[in-house]
Design a protein around this motif. Structure first.
Motif, PDB file in Angstrom:
ATOM      1  N   GLN A 118     -26.125 -28.414 -11.474  1.00  0.00           N
ATOM      2  CA  GLN A 118     -25.806 -27.633 -12.667  1.00  0.00           C
ATOM      3  C   GLN A 118     -26.928 -27.733 -13.703  1.00  0.00           C
ATOM      4  OE1 GLN A 118     -23.614 -25.492 -13.311  1.00  0.00           O
ATOM      5  NE2 GLN A 118     -23.020 -25.474 -15.463  1.00  0.00           N
TER       6      GLN A 118
ATOM      7  N   LEU B  69     -14.118 -34.085 -18.689  1.00  0.00           N
ATOM      8  CA  LEU B  69     -13.675 -32.921 -19.458  1.00  0.00           C
ATOM      9  C   LEU B  69     -14.781 -32.417 -20.372  1.00  0.00           C
ATOM     10  CD1 LEU B  69     -10.009 -33.963 -20.351  1.00  0.00           C
ATOM     11  CD2 LEU B  69     -10.764 -32.327 -18.620  1.00  0.00           C
TER      12      LEU B  69
ATOM     13  N   THR C  81     -17.506 -30.110 -18.742  1.00  0.00           N
ATOM     14  CA  THR C  81     -17.303 -28.674 -18.572  1.00  0.00           C
ATOM     15  C   THR C  81     -18.042 -27.859 -19.631  1.00  0.00           C
ATOM     16  OG1 THR C  81     -15.257 -28.716 -19.895  1.00  0.00           O
ATOM     17  CG2 THR C  81     -15.041 -29.067 -17.511  1.00  0.00           C
ATOM     18  N   ARG C  82     -18.522 -28.509 -20.704  1.00  0.00           N
ATOM     19  CA  ARG C  82     -19.248 -27.817 -21.758  1.00  0.00           C
ATOM     20  C   ARG C  82     -20.712 -27.578 -21.394  1.00  0.00           C
ATOM     21  NH1 ARG C  82     -19.795 -31.560 -25.553  1.00  0.00           N
ATOM     22  NH2 ARG C  82     -20.224 -30.104 -27.265  1.00  0.00           N
TER      23      ARG C  82
ATOM     24  N   ASN D 267     -21.876 -21.887 -12.301  1.00  0.00           N
ATOM     25  CA  ASN D 267     -21.333 -22.371 -13.564  1.00  0.00           C
ATOM     26  C   ASN D 267     -19.808 -22.352 -13.557  1.00  0.00           C
ATOM     27  OD1 ASN D 267     -21.681 -23.269 -16.334  1.00  0.00           O
ATOM     28  ND2 ASN D 267     -20.951 -21.239 -16.936  1.00  0.00           N
ATOM     29  N   HIS D 268     -19.225 -21.268 -13.028  1.00  0.00           N
ATOM     30  CA  HIS D 268     -17.768 -21.184 -12.953  1.00  0.00           C
ATOM     31  C   HIS D 268     -17.210 -22.243 -12.004  1.00  0.00           C
ATOM     32  CE1 HIS D 268     -13.752 -19.489 -12.874  1.00  0.00           C
ATOM     33  NE2 HIS D 268     -13.822 -19.401 -11.555  1.00  0.00           N
TER      34      HIS D 268
ATOM     35  N   TYR E 245     -18.632 -25.030 -11.121  1.00  0.00           N
ATOM     36  CA  TYR E 245     -18.895 -26.346 -11.690  1.00  0.00           C
ATOM     37  C   TYR E 245     -17.795 -26.753 -12.670  1.00  0.00           C
ATOM     38  CZ  TYR E 245     -20.916 -29.630 -15.050  1.00  0.00           C
ATOM     39  OH  TYR E 245     -21.108 -30.676 -15.909  1.00  0.00           O
ATOM     40  N   ASP E 246     -17.386 -25.836 -13.540  1.00  0.00           N
ATOM     41  CA  ASP E 246     -16.336 -26.146 -14.510  1.00  0.00           C
ATOM     42  C   ASP E 246     -15.041 -26.561 -13.813  1.00  0.00           C
ATOM     43  OD1 ASP E 246     -18.002 -25.620 -16.618  1.00  0.00           O
ATOM     44  OD2 ASP E 246     -17.256 -23.589 -16.973  1.00  0.00           O
ATOM     45  N   LEU E 247     -14.674 -25.830 -12.774  1.00  0.00           N
ATOM     46  CA  LEU E 247     -13.461 -26.177 -12.033  1.00  0.00           C
ATOM     47  C   LEU E 247     -13.613 -27.528 -11.329  1.00  0.00           C
ATOM     48  CD1 LEU E 247     -12.473 -22.738 -10.418  1.00  0.00           C
ATOM     49  CD2 LEU E 247     -11.384 -23.903 -12.346  1.00  0.00           C
TER      50      LEU E 247
ATOM     51  N   MET F 212     -15.466 -30.114 -12.257  1.00  0.00           N
ATOM     52  CA  MET F 212     -15.351 -31.202 -13.216  1.00  0.00           C
ATOM     53  C   MET F 212     -13.894 -31.435 -13.639  1.00  0.00           C
ATOM     54  SD  MET F 212     -18.385 -32.445 -13.531  1.00  0.00           S
ATOM     55  CE  MET F 212     -18.476 -32.038 -11.773  1.00  0.00           C
ATOM     56  N   ALA F 213     -13.113 -30.357 -13.749  1.00  0.00           N
ATOM     57  CA  ALA F 213     -11.696 -30.503 -14.090  1.00  0.00           C
ATOM     58  C   ALA F 213     -10.939 -31.215 -12.972  1.00  0.00           C
ATOM     59  CB  ALA F 213     -11.081 -29.131 -14.355  1.00  0.00           C
TER      60      ALA F 213
END
Length: 498
Positions: free
Chosen positions: A290, A345, A348-349, A431-432, A434-436, A438-439
């Motif tokens: 990322q 969390l 995700t930023r 990016n999308h 990656y956010d999921l 990390m969650a």
């Protein structure tokens, strides 16, 4: 016949410090190889035209053989001598690293990575078993703590070392750098470490158990990563998993002694290990990619971004052991896991416009606080749940659980978050996903905290007996006595009391 050569070294002696350094560096070398390759994945993909699934196999081939054979490695050390098997493992690891560095294509690299994992499976269980068996009881727990800290720092330093090597010399040096380190380690091992062995020569090796474990993990991993024959591979992995448990239950000399899991503390600690180390593996797989593909960091700056994690792990590791002694394993594990929940969390930023100070630093700093709490607490929970005779196999089981977790999570996450398996990495799709990812990793940490809170003993219910008046680093408290069924095989040892 029980063969055992006990040196009873002390940390205050040169022999003890050499033993600690050599065992920790060897284990750290394996941990380093688990993380150092992640920072090189974008460069490796470009150079070898690798797909996402091939990148996953580059990571997982190592973890697969390490997870499948680590229990067998512990048994080999018990029978033939822990120093001897440790030495063979280091030599094997160095030669496999050479093959990785010279690999002409991604297929050869994946095979070489699998061979690296075989060497790691011989190194890791013997590392901790040598410490547990050779140090004087008053120093043993502190030595285990320093071992955990030094080994953990090696793993955390992987991204920094990998980034520097990739930018300065190319991704191949991520593997070639292991060769002089392995050679030096072999020389120091022969000079400074005495042999240690515990085994009944009449016992046989659990060859079927090792084969079934490898088939089970390979089948499930292949099914998660995807490709031809996905359903067949998953079914084969599931059948092999069930057969493995049946074989281990009936074997006179099982690779995985299921009796260990009659201890609630031992079972809980390994479940927690699976959850939290799986989450860490997911983070270390996705974050470097990322940072480079989406946020635009170079390999070196992406590795440099992880420095606070390494520094905090090194600095706080002794205090993690102290807190484990004072507060108990449960409180420390839960605290470390919850800190990592917050870190994931916040991760995700990190996106296309991420800045280091505002977005990356809080993540790596909090993770660097959480890991030194988790690592010594898990090690303490596992080792204090069994008798000294079972230390080698117990550490192997715990390491195997952690490696299997990383294997499964890295295989499953790209599929779960919808990342394509092609050779192109689209920053928006990454990016999308990656956010999921990390969650999901944050949820794993949270589940690990919950399991630790519910399953580990309350520290106030069983007082901790300090083994030494001096506590300069980690100490491992007695949390739960071994099960009564083991009394007939246990020898007297100050660490474990009925």
């Amino acid at each position: 016949m029980d063969l055992h050569f006990r040196s009873q070294v002390r940390l205050s002696e040169p022999a003890g410090r050499w033993l600690l350094l050599i065992t920790a560096v060897g284990s750290g070398l394996v941990l380093l190889e688990s993380t150092v390759v992640n920072i090189a994945l974008p460069a490796l993909q470009t150079d070898l035209d690798a797909s996402m699934s091939e990148l996953q196999w580059t990571v997982n081939a190592f973890t697969l053989t390490l997870s499948a054979l680590i229990l067998l490695g512990g048994s080999l050390g018990d029978r033939f001598g822990r120093r001897r098997i440790y030495l063979i493992g280091v030599i094997w690891f160095g030669l496999a690293s050479l093959l990785c560095g010279l690999a002409p294509n991604v297929g050869v690299l994946i095979v070489a990575r699998a061979l690296q994992g075989v060497g790691g499976a011989l190194i890791v269980p013997g590392s901790l078993a040598l410490i547990q068996d050779s140090f004087h009881p008053d120093d043993r727990n502190r030595a285990v703590g320093w071992w955990a800290g030094i080994s953990g720092v090696a793993g955390a330093a992987g991204p920094l070392l990998g980034g520097g090597l990739v930018d300065a010399a190319g991704w191949r040096w991520v593997f070639l750098v292991n060769i002089p380190l392995a050679a030096l380690l072999c020389a120091l091992l022969l000079i400074h470490v005495a042999e240690s062995r515990r085994f009944e020569p009449t016992r046989q090796f659990d060859v079927w158990g090792a084969v079934l474990a490898a088939v089970a993990l390979a089948g499930l991993t292949y099914a998660l990563i995807g490709g031809k024959w996905t359903m067949a591979a998953g079914l084969a992995g599931l059948v092999a998993s069930i057969t493995f448990l049946l074989v281990e239950q009936r074997s006179p000399a099982p690779m995985l002694p299921l009796r260990l899991f009659t201890s609630r503390q031992f079972s809980t600690a390994n479940i927690v290990s699976f959850l939290v180390y799986g989450a860490l593996a997911g983070m270390f797989f996705f974050l470097p990619i990322q940072l480079q593909v989406t946020a635009g960091f170079s390999a070196w700056t992406a590795g440099l971004a992880m420095v606070p994690l390494t520094a905090l792990t090194l600095f706080l590791s002794p205090y993690g052991g102290e807190l484990t002694t004072r507060l108990g394993v449960r409180s420390v594990l839960v605290s470390g896991s919850l800190i990592c929940v917050v870190a994931l969390l916040l991760a995700t930023r990190i996106g296309p416009d991420a800045s280091y100070l505002n977005h990356v630093l809080p993540v790596v700093a909090l993770t660097g606080i959480g890991i030194p709490l988790i690592t010594p607490a898990v090690t303490t929970a596992v080792l204090s749940a069994v008798d000294d005779r079972s230390a080698g196999i117990a550490s192997a089981v715990n390491n195997g659980a952690a490696r299997a977790a990383g294997l499964i999570v890295v295989a499953a996450l790209p599929l779960l978050v919808g990342l394509p398996h092609g050779t192109e990495m689209n920053p928006a799709d990454l990016n999308h996903g990656y956010d999921l990812a990390m969650a999901i990793c944050a949820a794993l940490f949270l589940t690990g905290a919950l399991v630790a809170w519910l399953g580990l003993p309350n520290p106030t219910a069983q007082p901790v007996r300090l083994l030494s008046r001096r506590h300069a680093s980690h100490t491992c408290p007695q949390l739960e006595p071994p099960q009564p069924s083991w009394e007939n095989t246990r020898h007297e040892d100050p660490i474990v009391e009925a």
